[in-house]
Structure formats: structure tokens, C-alpha cells
Design an enzyme around this catalytic site. Structure first.
Site, PDB file in Angstrom:
ATOM      1  N   GLU A 124      -2.930  -9.643  13.060  1.00  0.00           N
ATOM      2  CA  GLU A 124      -2.817 -10.057  11.602  1.00  0.00           C
ATOM      3  C   GLU A 124      -1.508  -9.136  11.076  1.00  0.00           C
ATOM      4  O   GLU A 124      -1.518  -7.936  11.405  1.00  0.00           O
ATOM      5  CB  GLU A 124      -4.117  -9.702  10.753  1.00  0.00           C
ATOM      6  CG  GLU A 124      -4.129  -9.961   9.373  1.00  0.00           C
ATOM      7  CD  GLU A 124      -3.546 -11.475   8.849  1.00  0.00           C
ATOM      8  OE1 GLU A 124      -2.364 -11.879   9.327  1.00  0.00           O
ATOM      9  OE2 GLU A 124      -4.236 -11.872   7.877  1.00  0.00           O
ATOM     10  N   ASP A 125      -0.863  -9.236  10.147  1.00  0.00           N
ATOM     11  CA  ASP A 125       0.055  -8.525   9.407  1.00  0.00           C
ATOM     12  C   ASP A 125      -0.754  -7.524   8.359  1.00  0.00           C
ATOM     13  O   ASP A 125      -0.406  -6.401   8.541  1.00  0.00           O
ATOM     14  CB  ASP A 125       1.057  -9.350   8.676  1.00  0.00           C
ATOM     15  CG  ASP A 125       0.767 -10.226   7.665  1.00  0.00           C
ATOM     16  OD1 ASP A 125      -0.522 -10.628   7.590  1.00  0.00           O
ATOM     17  OD2 ASP A 125       1.440 -10.979   6.838  1.00  0.00           O
TER      18      ASP A 125
ATOM     19  N   ASP B 156      -5.734  -7.609   3.130  1.00  0.00           N
ATOM     20  CA  ASP B 156      -5.742  -7.447   1.660  1.00  0.00           C
ATOM     21  C   ASP B 156      -7.152  -7.468   1.155  1.00  0.00           C
ATOM     22  O   ASP B 156      -8.128  -6.827   1.228  1.00  0.00           O
ATOM     23  CB  ASP B 156      -4.931  -8.334   1.249  1.00  0.00           C
ATOM     24  CG  ASP B 156      -4.540  -8.140  -0.534  1.00  0.00           C
ATOM     25  OD1 ASP B 156      -4.312  -6.990  -0.931  1.00  0.00           O
ATOM     26  OD2 ASP B 156      -4.220  -9.249  -1.151  1.00  0.00           O
TER      27      ASP B 156
ATOM     28  N   PHE C 105       2.558  -4.288  -3.585  1.00  0.00           N
ATOM     29  CA  PHE C 105       2.926  -5.465  -2.861  1.00  0.00           C
ATOM     30  C   PHE C 105       3.978  -5.181  -1.852  1.00  0.00           C
ATOM     31  O   PHE C 105       5.066  -4.689  -2.283  1.00  0.00           O
ATOM     32  CB  PHE C 105       3.316  -6.535  -3.826  1.00  0.00           C
ATOM     33  CG  PHE C 105       3.226  -8.056  -3.046  1.00  0.00           C
ATOM     34  CD1 PHE C 105       1.961  -8.536  -2.733  1.00  0.00           C
ATOM     35  CD2 PHE C 105       4.480  -8.466  -2.624  1.00  0.00           C
ATOM     36  CE1 PHE C 105       1.976  -9.998  -2.149  1.00  0.00           C
ATOM     37  CE2 PHE C 105       4.441  -9.741  -1.890  1.00  0.00           C
ATOM     38  CZ  PHE C 105       3.507 -10.413  -1.835  1.00  0.00           C
TER      39      PHE C 105
ATOM     40  N   ARG D 221      11.165 -11.528   5.150  1.00  0.00           N
ATOM     41  CA  ARG D 221      10.417 -11.368   6.446  1.00  0.00           C
ATOM     42  C   ARG D 221      11.353 -10.716   7.526  1.00  0.00           C
ATOM     43  O   ARG D 221      10.862 -10.111   8.374  1.00  0.00           O
ATOM     44  CB  ARG D 221      10.051 -12.892   6.818  1.00  0.00           C
ATOM     45  CG  ARG D 221       8.839 -13.498   6.114  1.00  0.00           C
ATOM     46  CD  ARG D 221       8.295 -14.750   7.000  1.00  0.00           C
ATOM     47  NE  ARG D 221       7.685 -15.871   6.037  1.00  0.00           N
ATOM     48  CZ  ARG D 221       6.161 -15.264   5.726  1.00  0.00           C
ATOM     49  NH1 ARG D 221       5.751 -14.525   6.136  1.00  0.00           N
ATOM     50  NH2 ARG D 221       5.755 -16.471   5.045  1.00  0.00           N
TER      51      ARG D 221
HETATM   52  P1  IMP Z   1      -6.350 -11.394   2.317  1.00  0.00           P
HETATM   53  O1  IMP Z   1      -6.947 -12.954   2.795  1.00  0.00           O
HETATM   54  O2  IMP Z   1      -6.409 -11.334   0.792  1.00  0.00           O
HETATM   55  O3  IMP Z   1      -6.933 -10.439   3.283  1.00  0.00           O
HETATM   56  O4  IMP Z   1      -4.863 -11.835   2.570  1.00  0.00           O
HETATM   57  C1  IMP Z   1      -4.315 -11.424   3.688  1.00  0.00           C
HETATM   58  C2  IMP Z   1      -3.048 -12.416   3.711  1.00  0.00           C
HETATM   59  O5  IMP Z   1      -2.274 -12.369   2.189  1.00  0.00           O
HETATM   60  C3  IMP Z   1      -1.853 -11.631   4.481  1.00  0.00           C
HETATM   61  O6  IMP Z   1      -2.081 -12.040   5.998  1.00  0.00           O
HETATM   62  C4  IMP Z   1      -0.775 -11.841   4.069  1.00  0.00           C
HETATM   63  O7  IMP Z   1      -0.038 -13.000   4.586  1.00  0.00           O
HETATM   64  C5  IMP Z   1      -0.828 -11.931   2.574  1.00  0.00           C
HETATM   65  N1  IMP Z   1      -0.611 -10.625   1.970  1.00  0.00           N
HETATM   66  C6  IMP Z   1      -1.392  -9.795   1.459  1.00  0.00           C
HETATM   67  N2  IMP Z   1      -0.983  -8.788   0.788  1.00  0.00           N
HETATM   68  C7  IMP Z   1       0.411  -8.837   0.818  1.00  0.00           C
HETATM   69  C8  IMP Z   1       1.408  -8.078   0.533  1.00  0.00           C
HETATM   70  O8  IMP Z   1       1.339  -6.932   0.037  1.00  0.00           O
HETATM   71  N3  IMP Z   1       2.665  -8.475   0.823  1.00  0.00           N
HETATM   72  C9  IMP Z   1       2.927  -9.899   1.491  1.00  0.00           C
HETATM   73  N4  IMP Z   1       1.769 -10.563   1.819  1.00  0.00           N
HETATM   74  C10 IMP Z   1       0.620 -10.098   1.675  1.00  0.00           C
HETATM   75 MG    MG Z   2      -0.898 -13.338   6.791  1.00  0.00          MG
END
Ligand code: IMP
Ligand code: MG
Length: 187
Positions: free
Chosen positions: A101-102, A105, A154, A167
Site C-alpha cells: 500500500e502507498d 490514512d 496531504f 504521481r
Molecule cells: P484510507 O482508507 O483512508 O486509509 O485511505 C487510503 C487511501 O487514500 C490511500 O491508499 C491513498 O490512495 C489515499 N490517500 C490517503 N491519504 C493520502 C494523501 O495524503 N495523499 C494522497 N492520497 C492519499
Molecule cells: Mg491507495
């Protein structure tokens, strides 16, 4: 090389990312030393750069597959709802799986996807994420390997986007507030 310094403040350099990936791979290799074939699953689209660098540092028998889920629209807030847009190509029953995963959040996406993959009866499911924003967590996720913990900002670059842009930056940076207010059209 793409830098865009006028809109992005560098947070983690390309060099630090590369060094951290080497460390992570040493640990991951130890963990999977006895596996016959590891399935490395990249979560599209944000992890495409990370997975490319990661697998080239992994001296293990692996297969690469991808899964795409959506929880985000074009903006900066999660919609809380997860949908599978592209499923795995191959089966994972009885296999060791490493999710790549990148960024974690709220944790909502990974919570959904780990349950989804567990339903396919793999031997094990473990997670490596490049970034984590612990301050934003809504669902706790057991993460085996993490590159960097970052503050509640962010970030873009190294695969991560804002409205599908940035990206291709080789580093992780913070979008200057003037940029996203310009794009979103609000203060
Ligand atoms: P989560 O379900 O809230 O944990 O969201 C995770 C996904 O939201 C990540 O895989 C990203 O694609 C996107 N995301 C969350 N925070 C960021 C950020 O700071 N920059 C860009 N994408 C983000
Ligand atoms: Mg993602």
C-alpha cells in the site's frame, strides 16, 4: 527528473525512500525465507511506484498481482465506502500474500481489503505500507512493515496523487496550500 518545487515542499527525498526500501526488504526477506512463492499484491493506483522498487529489492520467488479499490473521489476526503474496481488475476488460496500500500490514512480501505483477501483462504496476509498517518486512523490495522510515519498532511508524489496529478514525482512532498485551494476553488 520531475521536481515541481514551486508547488510542492519535499517531505521525504527519493534517496531516503530508496534507503528505507532496502531496510524493509531485508526484513521481509527474512520473514518469507521459507515460502515457495509469495504473491505480492499492489493496491492500485497509488502503490505502483513503491511496488516496482520493492520487488526489485526482494530476492524471493514472487508473483505480482494488482487489486484496485476506490474509497476516494478526486478530492482529499475519504468517502468511507470501498468498492473493488479491479480484482486479482490469480488465485491466492494457500499462498502467502504481501499487500503493498502507498499510505494508510483512516485505515478503511485496508480494513476492507484485508478481510476481502482473507475470505479467499490464503496461507497468510501481511501488509507493507510506505507511509502511515496515525493521527487520522479510524480503524486499527495490523501493519507488519511501514516505511515512514508522517504528520496529518496531504502528500503527493512517488505514486500518490492529488486529482490524478503528481504521481510521477520521484519524492514525497506536501502540496502547497495555494495549489489545492486553486484546484478546489476554495480557501
Ligand atoms: P484510507 O482508507 O483512508 O486509509 O485511505 C487510503 C487511501 O487514500 C490511500 O491508499 C491513498 O490512495 C489515499 N490517500 C490517503 N491519504 C493520502 C494523501 O495524503 N495523499 C494522497 N492520497 C492519499
Ligand atoms: Mg491507495
Amino acid at each position: 527528473m520531475v521536481t515541481r518545487p514551486y508547488v510542492i515542499d519535499e517531505m521525504i527525498s527519493a534517496k531516503s525512500i530508496a534507503a528505507r526500501i532496502e531496510e524493509l526488504c531485508r526484513e521481509i526477506q527474512k520473514e518469507f525465507a521459507d515460502t515457495d512463492k509469495l504473491v505480492v499484491v499492489g493496491l492500485l493506483r497509488g502503490s505502483f511506484v513503491f511496488i516496482a522498487d520493492l520487488v526489485r529489492e526482494l530476492d524471493l520467488p514472487i508473483e505480482v498481482d494488482f487489486l484496485e479499490a476506490s474509497s476516494y473521489g478526486d478530492g482529499m476526503e475519504s468517502t468511507q465506502e470501498v468498492r473493488i474496481l479491479k480484482d486479482l488475476r490469480g488465485g491466492i488460496e494457500g499462498r502467502d500474500v504481501l499487500i503493498v500500500e502507498d499510505i494508510i490514512d483512516t485505515g478503511i480501505t485496508l480494513n476492507y481489503l484485508t478481510n476481502y483477501l482473507a475470505g479467499k483462504n490464503p496461507r497468510s496476509v501481511k501488509i507493507v505500507t510506505l507511509l502511515s498517518k496515525p493521527a487520522r486512523r479510524v480503524v486499527e490495522i495490523p501493519v507488519e512493515w511501514m516505511g515512514f510515519e508522517i504528520p496529518d498532511k496531504f502528500v503527493v508524489g512517488y505514486g500518490l496523487d492529488f486529482g490524478e496529478q503528481y504521481r510521477n514525482l520521484p519524492y514525497v512532498g506536501v502540496l502547497k496550500p495555494s495549489m489545492y485551494t486553486a484546484i478546489l476553488g476554495k480557501e
